[in-house]
Design a protein around this motif. Sequence first.
Motif, PDB file in Angstrom:
ATOM      1  N   CYS C 115       1.033  -0.956   0.035  1.00  0.00           N
ATOM      2  CA  CYS C 115       0.043   0.198   0.189  1.00  0.00           C
ATOM      3  C   CYS C 115       0.695   1.463   0.116  1.00  0.00           C
ATOM      4  O   CYS C 115       0.411   2.832  -0.131  1.00  0.00           O
ATOM      5  N   GLY C 116       1.545   1.183   0.806  1.00  0.00           N
ATOM      6  CA  GLY C 116       2.783   2.214   0.303  1.00  0.00           C
ATOM      7  C   GLY C 116       3.250   3.209   1.315  1.00  0.00           C
ATOM      8  O   GLY C 116       3.669   4.261   1.903  1.00  0.00           O
ATOM      9  N   VAL C 117       2.104   2.720   2.738  1.00  0.00           N
ATOM     10  CA  VAL C 117       1.981   3.774   3.873  1.00  0.00           C
ATOM     11  C   VAL C 117       3.566   3.883   4.495  1.00  0.00           C
ATOM     12  O   VAL C 117       3.512   4.773   5.038  1.00  0.00           O
ATOM     13  N   CYS C 118       4.019   2.527   4.686  1.00  0.00           N
ATOM     14  CA  CYS C 118       5.337   2.331   5.638  1.00  0.00           C
ATOM     15  C   CYS C 118       6.410   3.883   4.913  1.00  0.00           C
ATOM     16  O   CYS C 118       6.962   4.665   5.554  1.00  0.00           O
ATOM     17  N   SER C 119       6.756   3.701   3.440  1.00  0.00           N
ATOM     18  CA  SER C 119       7.282   4.798   3.436  1.00  0.00           C
ATOM     19  C   SER C 119       6.833   6.585   3.281  1.00  0.00           C
ATOM     20  O   SER C 119       7.600   6.988   3.204  1.00  0.00           O
ATOM     21  N   PHE C 120       5.331   6.554   3.080  1.00  0.00           N
ATOM     22  CA  PHE C 120       4.691   7.356   2.829  1.00  0.00           C
ATOM     23  C   PHE C 120       5.025   8.205   5.002  1.00  0.00           C
ATOM     24  O   PHE C 120       5.113   8.292   5.144  1.00  0.00           O
ATOM     25  N   VAL C 121       5.116   7.366   5.883  1.00  0.00           N
ATOM     26  CA  VAL C 121       4.911   7.727   6.721  1.00  0.00           C
ATOM     27  C   VAL C 121       6.985   8.218   7.301  1.00  0.00           C
ATOM     28  O   VAL C 121       7.260   8.356   8.295  1.00  0.00           O
ATOM     29  N   CYS C 122       7.666   7.586   6.911  1.00  0.00           N
ATOM     30  CA  CYS C 122       9.123   7.013   6.954  1.00  0.00           C
ATOM     31  C   CYS C 122       9.557   8.937   7.266  1.00  0.00           C
ATOM     32  O   CYS C 122       9.595   9.000   6.475  1.00  0.00           O
ATOM     33  N   PRO C 123      10.063   9.268   8.763  1.00  0.00           N
ATOM     34  CA  PRO C 123      10.771  10.086   8.211  1.00  0.00           C
ATOM     35  C   PRO C 123      12.643  10.637   7.965  1.00  0.00           C
ATOM     36  O   PRO C 123      12.575  11.986   8.364  1.00  0.00           O
ATOM     37  N   VAL C 124      12.914   9.419   7.672  1.00  0.00           N
ATOM     38  CA  VAL C 124      14.249   9.637   7.520  1.00  0.00           C
ATOM     39  C   VAL C 124      14.144   9.026   6.613  1.00  0.00           C
ATOM     40  O   VAL C 124      13.739   8.318   5.508  1.00  0.00           O
ATOM     41  N   ASP C 125      15.311  10.487   5.396  1.00  0.00           N
ATOM     42  CA  ASP C 125      15.770  10.147   4.102  1.00  0.00           C
ATOM     43  C   ASP C 125      16.578   8.398   3.534  1.00  0.00           C
ATOM     44  O   ASP C 125      17.554   7.815   4.185  1.00  0.00           O
ATOM     45  N   LYS C 126      15.685   7.608   2.935  1.00  0.00           N
ATOM     46  CA  LYS C 126      16.859   6.555   2.492  1.00  0.00           C
ATOM     47  C   LYS C 126      16.707   5.537   3.381  1.00  0.00           C
ATOM     48  O   LYS C 126      17.317   4.820   3.201  1.00  0.00           O
ATOM     49  N   ALA C 127      15.673   5.732   4.758  1.00  0.00           N
ATOM     50  CA  ALA C 127      15.730   4.142   5.800  1.00  0.00           C
ATOM     51  C   ALA C 127      14.891   3.303   4.830  1.00  0.00           C
ATOM     52  O   ALA C 127      14.871   2.408   4.841  1.00  0.00           O
ATOM     53  N   LEU C 128      13.658   3.820   4.475  1.00  0.00           N
ATOM     54  CA  LEU C 128      12.831   3.370   4.311  1.00  0.00           C
ATOM     55  C   LEU C 128      12.333   3.270   2.620  1.00  0.00           C
ATOM     56  O   LEU C 128      11.920   3.956   2.200  1.00  0.00           O
ATOM     57  N   ILE C 129      13.399   2.179   1.300  1.00  0.00           N
ATOM     58  CA  ILE C 129      12.887   2.422   0.539  1.00  0.00           C
ATOM     59  C   ILE C 129      11.792   1.147  -0.369  1.00  0.00           C
ATOM     60  O   ILE C 129      11.667   0.709   0.377  1.00  0.00           O
ATOM     61  N   GLU C 130      11.357   1.262  -1.324  1.00  0.00           N
ATOM     62  CA  GLU C 130      10.495   0.747  -1.657  1.00  0.00           C
ATOM     63  C   GLU C 130      11.244  -0.167  -3.248  1.00  0.00           C
ATOM     64  O   GLU C 130      11.371   0.986  -4.243  1.00  0.00           O
ATOM     65  N   VAL C 131      10.611  -1.339  -3.484  1.00  0.00           N
ATOM     66  CA  VAL C 131      11.921  -2.052  -3.244  1.00  0.00           C
ATOM     67  C   VAL C 131      10.491  -3.735  -4.712  1.00  0.00           C
ATOM     68  O   VAL C 131       9.331  -3.113  -3.914  1.00  0.00           O
ATOM     69  N   GLU C 132      11.815  -3.606  -6.339  1.00  0.00           N
ATOM     70  CA  GLU C 132      10.025  -3.868  -6.733  1.00  0.00           C
ATOM     71  C   GLU C 132      10.375  -5.558  -5.935  1.00  0.00           C
ATOM     72  O   GLU C 132      11.578  -6.025  -6.338  1.00  0.00           O
ATOM     73  N   LYS C 133       9.071  -6.862  -5.886  1.00  0.00           N
ATOM     74  CA  LYS C 133       8.960  -7.732  -5.375  1.00  0.00           C
ATOM     75  C   LYS C 133       7.858  -8.345  -6.779  1.00  0.00           C
ATOM     76  O   LYS C 133       7.553  -8.440  -6.059  1.00  0.00           O
ATOM     77  N   GLY C 134       8.693  -9.508  -7.112  1.00  0.00           N
ATOM     78  CA  GLY C 134       7.281 -11.239  -7.541  1.00  0.00           C
ATOM     79  C   GLY C 134       6.572 -11.226  -6.875  1.00  0.00           C
ATOM     80  O   GLY C 134       6.758 -11.970  -5.727  1.00  0.00           O
ATOM     81  N   ILE C 135       5.402 -10.839  -7.348  1.00  0.00           N
ATOM     82  CA  ILE C 135       4.450 -11.778  -5.893  1.00  0.00           C
ATOM     83  C   ILE C 135       3.739 -13.385  -6.803  1.00  0.00           C
ATOM     84  O   ILE C 135       2.843 -13.965  -6.378  1.00  0.00           O
ATOM     85  N   GLY C 136       4.076 -13.460  -8.232  1.00  0.00           N
ATOM     86  CA  GLY C 136       3.505 -14.545  -8.637  1.00  0.00           C
ATOM     87  C   GLY C 136       4.084 -14.202 -10.698  1.00  0.00           C
ATOM     88  O   GLY C 136       4.438 -13.326 -11.025  1.00  0.00           O
ATOM     89  N   ILE C 137       3.713 -15.780 -11.232  1.00  0.00           N
ATOM     90  CA  ILE C 137       3.593 -16.086 -12.608  1.00  0.00           C
ATOM     91  C   ILE C 137       2.848 -15.546 -13.447  1.00  0.00           C
ATOM     92  O   ILE C 137       1.574 -15.749 -13.244  1.00  0.00           O
ATOM     93  N   ILE C 138       3.134 -15.442 -14.582  1.00  0.00           N
ATOM     94  CA  ILE C 138       1.760 -15.179 -15.907  1.00  0.00           C
ATOM     95  C   ILE C 138       2.606 -16.056 -16.928  1.00  0.00           C
ATOM     96  O   ILE C 138       4.158 -15.979 -17.338  1.00  0.00           O
ATOM     97  N   ARG C 139       1.416 -17.262 -16.533  1.00  0.00           N
ATOM     98  CA  ARG C 139       2.426 -17.777 -17.649  1.00  0.00           C
ATOM     99  C   ARG C 139       1.616 -17.482 -19.499  1.00  0.00           C
ATOM    100  O   ARG C 139       0.448 -17.666 -19.292  1.00  0.00           O
TER     101      ARG C 139
END
Lengths: 106, 298, 294
Positions: C115-139
């Motif tokens: 949802c992105g709440v964590c990166s929105f509330v994090c007060p420290v620069d670059k302490a919490l960044i969002e990265v891509e993670k696979g949740i599944g495969i499309i075949r």
Amino acid sequence: MRAFIAISEDNGVESKIDSRFGRGSYFMVYDMENEKIINVEANKFRDEGHGVGIKTAGIAVEKGCTLVIGAQPGPKAEQVFNEGNVEIFVMTEGTVSDAVRKYKEK
Amino acid sequence: MDKPREIVVLSGKGGTGKTTIASSLAVLFRDKVIADADVDAANMYILMDPYNIKGGDFEGKPVARIDSKSCINCGICMDLCRFDAIDVINGQHKIDQLSCDGCTLCSLACPEKAIQMEPVMVGKWFSSDTEYGKFVYARLDPGAENSGNLVTMVKHQAKLLAESEEVKYILIDGPPGIGCPVISTLSGADYTIIVTEPSISGISDLKRIIKLSDHFRVKSGIVINKHDVNPENTRKIEIFANENNIDILGKVPHSFCIIDEISKRTIPGGQCRELKEPLTEIYEKIINYFELKNETEK
Amino acid sequence: MLLGSTKKNRQGTKTMKIAVISGKGGTGKTYFSTSLAMSLEDVDFFDLDVEEPNGYIFIKPVISDEIQYNLLVPEIDEDRCTFCKKCADACAYNALSILPQLKKALFFPELCHSCGVCSFVCPVDKALIEVEKGIGIIRKGKFSKGNFIEGKLNIGEPSGVPLISGIMKDHLDPERTAIIDSPPGTSCPVVESIKKADYVIIVTEPTPFGLSDMKLVVEIVKDLGKKTGVVINKDRGDSKITEEFLRKSEIPIIFRIPYSLEIQRSYSKGIPLISTVPGIEQKLKRLYEDISNG
């Protein structure tokens, strides 16, 4: 050593151990050496939807507990305990005083 | 009084006959409280025919609501929402409650504090009497997300009843899958009965459930339903159980009698000969397990 | 809007998006939807039962592409993090555990809803960044009658909804006929899988259990304002209570699959319905014609 015990009622050392870890009714922090209760508080996370065990485990670590007595924590709560080097002693029935005795006998 | 033993019936995927087995066992077990924790497709009540029904509402995860009086329609919430849950209707930003995931981002981000998180009722729980003992069940509204929470509520009510009635067992029809609701069902349980079918997907589901049950240190046993539909896969399940030291509690054949009885809303266990024998076997194996356990614990 | 939105393909016949759902697992939803797709020409089959996609067992596609499907999840830099716990407190799913004494930040990806709440509330620069993670495969691949598209959620992922909506957004071709095998149950993933359908087929068994589950999905389909019809599986000619409910609700019974041990046996071996019951292919073709003609 401080023990963290999830209990189903607040009745001193005669409190019954809750059969659920994360969703237990109360948490007790217990001083194993001096055999006394440090504090008891109601579990304010028990009605949340998901990941309750993680929150509960976080509290145990935060309160400086290095032992958890009670029901088997879920896989994720167990991971929190592993990180915090917290020992888990599984016991699903009986009272706090039973549990303390059993732990010391082991 | 000893703590009541919790016996949970699980299946991995839906439609394997879990409820049929659970309700038939409910007839055999004396001295028990029955609980239906399959809150998405709560079907057990159909066969249990409950009366003296009491209960209450069940609150779900809070979802967002925009107060249109304070909203200045700046659109910040809509840009941030990752669930496409905010629409503009007649110039006013509104939350689509079916899409809202309850993440709270919009309410944190709103510069006017016009968005509040409000709980919604997502279901009901009931406790009741039946011919076979006290029965607790619940119902989730269509489209609502199941959580461990409602399952925990059902189990908690069942436990209170079991303690006040001083019964030995709580027999629980569990939810399908291996997610949070199943974890809540397994937590604190004493025995898992896994109902499986000899289909291709049945075996992989079975393995996943056993892994979870093992994590909670709950003893498990397998019931193979419709075993004669695919003898080859049935053999595979038996070999798997043998290798992993898991009991096969019983094998139930395919039977029109079972379907007929369910259609008449009666519990098939008493009426169908082909079910009676394996059921008695399942029942006795579980009772023996607990008797032995009680002995060694003493 | 419903039938009006259907387009015509190159041959000039109407193309429909038909979703096949069921109140719970094990009613024969996939067994029916695969044979419906195999009876048509020039069709895309979508397996959106992402937790347990097993349409391939009957369809037997040749897979040509596997695409990873990604979502954003937090990554915490423990050197920058001040362990203030704002992210963990804000997370509605309890997916973060911050242990200040140990200077540890734990993340539980299975609980994260991206949802992105964590990166929105994090007060420290670059302490919490969002990265891509696979949740599944499309075949993706081909079968005898067209394209095969399947979503498979990684084990332990909390929700199939993002994967389902991603597949519908990127792979549903408005010019082509699509048969969509939806997830079982009555929760959010089902809603997601039928949002873009012109017609929803409900597969049910004529038992009191089947009826109770079907009533729940009927509510969902009506809420979404979709046209719908019911397939009765394991029909033994005594489906009275189901039929009565459907008559009262003004929902047509569009197909019946008889109950037979032979069908059950061939199902357990992965043999499709159209190869088991003679003449059923023609009936399924006609069913599609009837649905697309309204």
